[in-house]
Design a protein around this motif. Structure first.
Motif, PDB file in Angstrom:
ATOM      1  N   THR A 114      13.522   6.830   9.781  1.00  0.00           N
ATOM      2  CA  THR A 114      12.089   6.734  10.009  1.00  0.00           C
ATOM      3  C   THR A 114      11.616   5.645   9.062  1.00  0.00           C
ATOM      4  O   THR A 114      12.402   5.072   8.313  1.00  0.00           O
ATOM      5  CB  THR A 114      11.372   8.071   9.774  1.00  0.00           C
ATOM      6  N   ILE A 115      10.322   5.319   9.099  1.00  0.00           N
ATOM      7  CA  ILE A 115       9.846   4.174   8.331  1.00  0.00           C
ATOM      8  C   ILE A 115       8.552   4.503   7.613  1.00  0.00           C
ATOM      9  O   ILE A 115       7.685   5.202   8.159  1.00  0.00           O
ATOM     10  CB  ILE A 115       9.649   2.939   9.242  1.00  0.00           C
ATOM     11  N   GLN A 116       8.465   4.054   6.357  1.00  0.00           N
ATOM     12  CA  GLN A 116       7.199   4.064   5.645  1.00  0.00           C
ATOM     13  C   GLN A 116       6.397   2.879   6.184  1.00  0.00           C
ATOM     14  O   GLN A 116       6.739   1.720   5.957  1.00  0.00           O
ATOM     15  CB  GLN A 116       7.420   3.924   4.147  1.00  0.00           C
ATOM     16  N   ALA A 117       5.339   3.186   6.929  1.00  0.00           N
ATOM     17  CA  ALA A 117       4.645   2.142   7.703  1.00  0.00           C
ATOM     18  C   ALA A 117       3.914   1.128   6.831  1.00  0.00           C
ATOM     19  O   ALA A 117       3.729  -0.019   7.246  1.00  0.00           O
ATOM     20  CB  ALA A 117       3.674   2.795   8.682  1.00  0.00           C
ATOM     21  N   ASP A 118       3.474   1.530   5.651  1.00  0.00           N
ATOM     22  CA  ASP A 118       2.708   0.624   4.790  1.00  0.00           C
ATOM     23  C   ASP A 118       3.653  -0.336   4.077  1.00  0.00           C
ATOM     24  O   ASP A 118       4.071  -0.103   2.943  1.00  0.00           O
ATOM     25  CB  ASP A 118       1.889   1.421   3.772  1.00  0.00           C
ATOM     26  N   VAL A 119       3.993  -1.408   4.751  1.00  0.00           N
ATOM     27  CA  VAL A 119       4.919  -2.419   4.244  1.00  0.00           C
ATOM     28  C   VAL A 119       4.118  -3.482   3.492  1.00  0.00           C
ATOM     29  O   VAL A 119       3.152  -4.030   4.032  1.00  0.00           O
ATOM     30  CB  VAL A 119       5.699  -3.065   5.402  1.00  0.00           C
ATOM     31  N   PHE A 120       4.532  -3.776   2.255  1.00  0.00           N
ATOM     32  CA  PHE A 120       3.831  -4.777   1.446  1.00  0.00           C
ATOM     33  C   PHE A 120       4.794  -5.868   0.997  1.00  0.00           C
ATOM     34  O   PHE A 120       5.909  -5.587   0.559  1.00  0.00           O
ATOM     35  CB  PHE A 120       3.190  -4.131   0.216  1.00  0.00           C
ATOM     36  N   ILE A 121       4.330  -7.108   1.111  1.00  0.00           N
ATOM     37  CA  ILE A 121       5.052  -8.274   0.611  1.00  0.00           C
ATOM     38  C   ILE A 121       4.105  -9.059  -0.278  1.00  0.00           C
ATOM     39  O   ILE A 121       3.047  -9.521   0.180  1.00  0.00           O
ATOM     40  CB  ILE A 121       5.543  -9.183   1.765  1.00  0.00           C
ATOM     41  N   ASP A 122       4.458  -9.179  -1.556  1.00  0.00           N
ATOM     42  CA  ASP A 122       3.602  -9.872  -2.531  1.00  0.00           C
ATOM     43  C   ASP A 122       2.168  -9.343  -2.496  1.00  0.00           C
ATOM     44  O   ASP A 122       1.201 -10.095  -2.571  1.00  0.00           O
ATOM     45  CB  ASP A 122       3.606 -11.386  -2.277  1.00  0.00           C
ATOM     46  N   GLY A 123       2.074  -8.013  -2.347  1.00  0.00           N
ATOM     47  CA  GLY A 123       0.771  -7.364  -2.369  1.00  0.00           C
ATOM     48  C   GLY A 123       0.007  -7.412  -1.062  1.00  0.00           C
ATOM     49  O   GLY A 123      -1.086  -6.842  -0.954  1.00  0.00           O
ATOM     50  N   VAL A 124       0.539  -8.088  -0.051  1.00  0.00           N
ATOM     51  CA  VAL A 124      -0.133  -8.194   1.250  1.00  0.00           C
ATOM     52  C   VAL A 124       0.470  -7.179   2.208  1.00  0.00           C
ATOM     53  O   VAL A 124       1.699  -7.074   2.327  1.00  0.00           O
ATOM     54  CB  VAL A 124      -0.004  -9.619   1.830  1.00  0.00           C
ATOM     55  N   GLY A 125      -0.374  -6.428   2.915  1.00  0.00           N
ATOM     56  CA  GLY A 125       0.097  -5.406   3.829  1.00  0.00           C
ATOM     57  C   GLY A 125       0.512  -5.970   5.182  1.00  0.00           C
ATOM     58  O   GLY A 125      -0.240  -6.730   5.807  1.00  0.00           O
ATOM     59  N   TYR A 126       1.712  -5.599   5.629  1.00  0.00           N
ATOM     60  CA  TYR A 126       2.209  -5.961   6.959  1.00  0.00           C
ATOM     61  C   TYR A 126       2.630  -4.674   7.662  1.00  0.00           C
ATOM     62  O   TYR A 126       3.797  -4.493   8.011  1.00  0.00           O
ATOM     63  CB  TYR A 126       3.392  -6.918   6.847  1.00  0.00           C
ATOM     64  N   ALA A 127       1.694  -3.789   7.847  1.00  0.00           N
ATOM     65  CA  ALA A 127       2.034  -2.440   8.277  1.00  0.00           C
ATOM     66  C   ALA A 127       2.706  -2.427   9.651  1.00  0.00           C
ATOM     67  O   ALA A 127       2.337  -3.175  10.560  1.00  0.00           O
ATOM     68  CB  ALA A 127       0.789  -1.568   8.288  1.00  0.00           C
TER      69      ALA A 127
END
Length: 571
Positions: A114-127
């Motif tokens: 399963t996936i943790q939907a709140d994906v962050f790259i360098d503080g920016v959300g790519y949910a």
């Protein structure tokens, strides 16, 4: 296990040339789909540092409805969906069907996640299901944003024997369990900004600050407004020794730029609280040091209590740190206490109710309110016997039936509720719920009210009754891991949340059902099965009787029912 189902679980079937996914082209249901259907697109290719995954099950969420309502104006959408459409779905069970060359020592075909939907790259959300294509599609590529984001790997491994629906629904369940694990500071923020306002300080009081202002822990900057001379002089001397910047702020309406972590009011009134509160930083605290009731209720941004984790604390003592330490914020349900669940009949409300019954050291009294008799009746049918078997007084009330509601709530007016969980995003409902807090009671605003949503609260209760109002949104990777562990170990069962199922083609109908609260529980979409209309579990009795026969008590999804469903519905 049939060969078809075994092959599906092993994920060794040939990858098709085409992928099907739902596209959202802008705000409104009219912009969902291509002529009301999923689009047919080429199967995505994956690189050496990427995975190809199959979406096995996807829960639908009211957060999906918010994206549909707002389109490109949604705060998690950074693109023009007219030219780069959105694919929703963030409650997902997935299986790896392709592994890039550089990842073959870490993953294999058949691995489940399963996936943790709140994906962050360098503080920016790519949910996932927002900026990244979501689960309302058959297949997707998992790239380095997910595998190597700010929090590490956002994929959470799932055991082979875990059901697809239950692993997908660990995401919303993780949000529920996380609401009871919130932690708040018990002192001034170290390295933060503190503002002490003494406009309404009692001249007969001797205010002190004995903690949070010492070498080991102290703010970086201190603002002072009309603070009594003796306290200002003491703080200035200590600040000089600690290297803390002290700034005199003559006008509360015009403080220096920047947000403030701790706002301490020595004495207070409604207007002052409303003036200074908007300057609170994320996770900010307003401490009311006062011993007299306010003249009226205060207009509070309950959306920022929910999303920004603001909290109001207080004390009748003249020691400022007592506001933080005498009654620390309690997020857990009070063991043996009285709990009120406002809006309990919806999918998320039912999860809160189920959890309260199943945990050890839960409440002894549970009152569940909802404006739908249909949902309340289903709630009663599902949970009442189980609650009462554990010695819990279980009461369901509809506030629209005013006389019966008033009679049912009357026994609790004097003592109030130790815990109030608000699942209805309605300011007037939140304001009314707050009036039912017991001394040292906690109201948790779980409902997703937007930032800027104002409601009125009697903040005198924060220091005269030591009540606390908190809020919560989303979950962390650790929350999701813990919830998955609880599901796989049998502590909590996400399967009990399933209310309706359908194929990928039924997702539009499913989203309308979520919008209209047509079902008391969750809608789960199965992207890999043959076309199958949106169907409640009860309707399976006629449409798929062998699946219905494997439901628990004719109403709860089980792994056995799921396997029979897939045996019949896989192409």
């Amino acid at each position: 296990m049939t060969d078809k189902l075994a092959e599906f679980k092993q994920a060794h079937a040939p990858i098709p040339a085409l992928n099907h996914r739902w596209h959202l082209y802008g705000a409104g249901m009219d912009n969902l789909g291509d002529e009301g259907k999923p689009a047919e697109v080429p199967m995505p290719t994956y690189g050496p540092d990427e995975l190809l995954v199959r979406h096995d099950a996807c829960g639908l969420c009211f957060s999906d409805i918010k994206v549909i309502s707002l389109g490109e104006k949604h705060p998690r959408i950074y693109r023009d969906p007219k030219t780069n459409p959105i694919t929703l779905g963030h409650e997902i069970a997935m299986t790896v069907v392709g592994v890039g060359d550089n990842l073959k020592d870490q993953y294999k075909v058949g691995d489940r996640f399963t996936i943790q939907a709140d994906v962050f790259i360098d503080g920016v959300g790519y949910a996932y299901g927002y900026e990244i294509q979501g689960g309302l599609s058959e297949y997707n590529v998992i790239d380095q944003r997910i595998l190597n984001g700010d929090d590490g790997n956002y994929l959470i491994p799932v055991q082979p024997e875990t059901g697809y629906a239950e692993s997908a629904l660990t995401e919303p369940w993780a949000c529920v369990t996380a609401a009871y694990q919130l932690q708040y500071r018990t002192g001034l923020k170290p390295g933060g900004v503190t503002w002490i306002v003494g406009i309404h300080a009692n001249p007969n009081h001797n205010y002190t600050l004995s903690a949070g202002f010492e070498p080991a822990s102290h703010p970086e900057r201190l603002y002072l407004t009309a603070v009594p001379d003796y306290l200002a002089a003491s703080l200035a001397a200590r600040a000089a020794d600690l290297g803390v910047e002290v700034v005199d702020v003559p006008d509360v309406a015009n403080p220096p730029e920047g947000m403030i972590d701790d706002i301490i009011l020595l004495g207070a009134d409604k207007a002052l609280i409303e003036t200074v509160s908007p300057r609170l930083a994320n996770f900010g605290i307003v401490a009311l040091v006062c011993d007299q009731p306010l003249a009226g209720k205060v207009s509070v941004d309950i959306g920022r209590v929910h999303y920004n984790r603001w909290v109001y604390v207080g004390t009748t003592s003249t020691e400022i740190s007592d506001a933080y330490t005498d009654t620390p914020v309690r997020a857990t349900l009070k063991p043996g206490g009285r709990a009120l669940f406002v809006g309990a009949g919806g999918p998320m409300g039912r999860m809160h109710v189920q959890r309260a019954i199943q945990i050890s050291d839960g409440p002894s009294v549970m009152v569940c309110s909802d404006v739908s008799n249909l949902r309340l009746s289903d709630l009663e049918e599902t949970f009442a016997a189980e609650a009462r078997a554990k010695g819990i007084e279980f009461i369901c009330l509809n506030p629209m039936e005013k006389e019966a509601y008033a009679a049912g709530m009357a026994p609790f007016r004097a003592g109030g509720f130790d815990d109030i969980i608000v699942l209805a995003p309605v300011p007037a409902v939140i304001a009314d719920a707050a009036t039912w807090m017991a001394p040292r009671g906690v109201m948790n605003v779980f409902a997703g009210v937007a930032r800027g949503t104002m409601t009125t609260l009697d903040l005198s209760d924060t220091y005269l009754k030591d009540t606390r109002v908190i809020g919560h949104s989303a979950s962390s990777i650790d929350d999701l891991r813990e919830m998955l562990h609880q599901a796989e170990s049998g502590v909590l069962s996400p399967n009990r949340s399933v209310a309706a199922v359908g194929s990928l083609s039924a997702a539009r109908d499913g989203l309308f059902a979520v919008q209209d609260t047509s079902f008391p529980g969750k809608v789960v979409i199965w992207p890999q099965i043959k076309d199958f209309p949106l169907t409640s579990l009860h309707e399976l009795k006629d449409r798929l009787p062998t699946v219905y026969a494997k439901l628990k008590n004719g109403k709860e999804w089980t792994k056995e029912a799921e396997e029979e469903f897939l045996r019949l519905m896989l192409p």
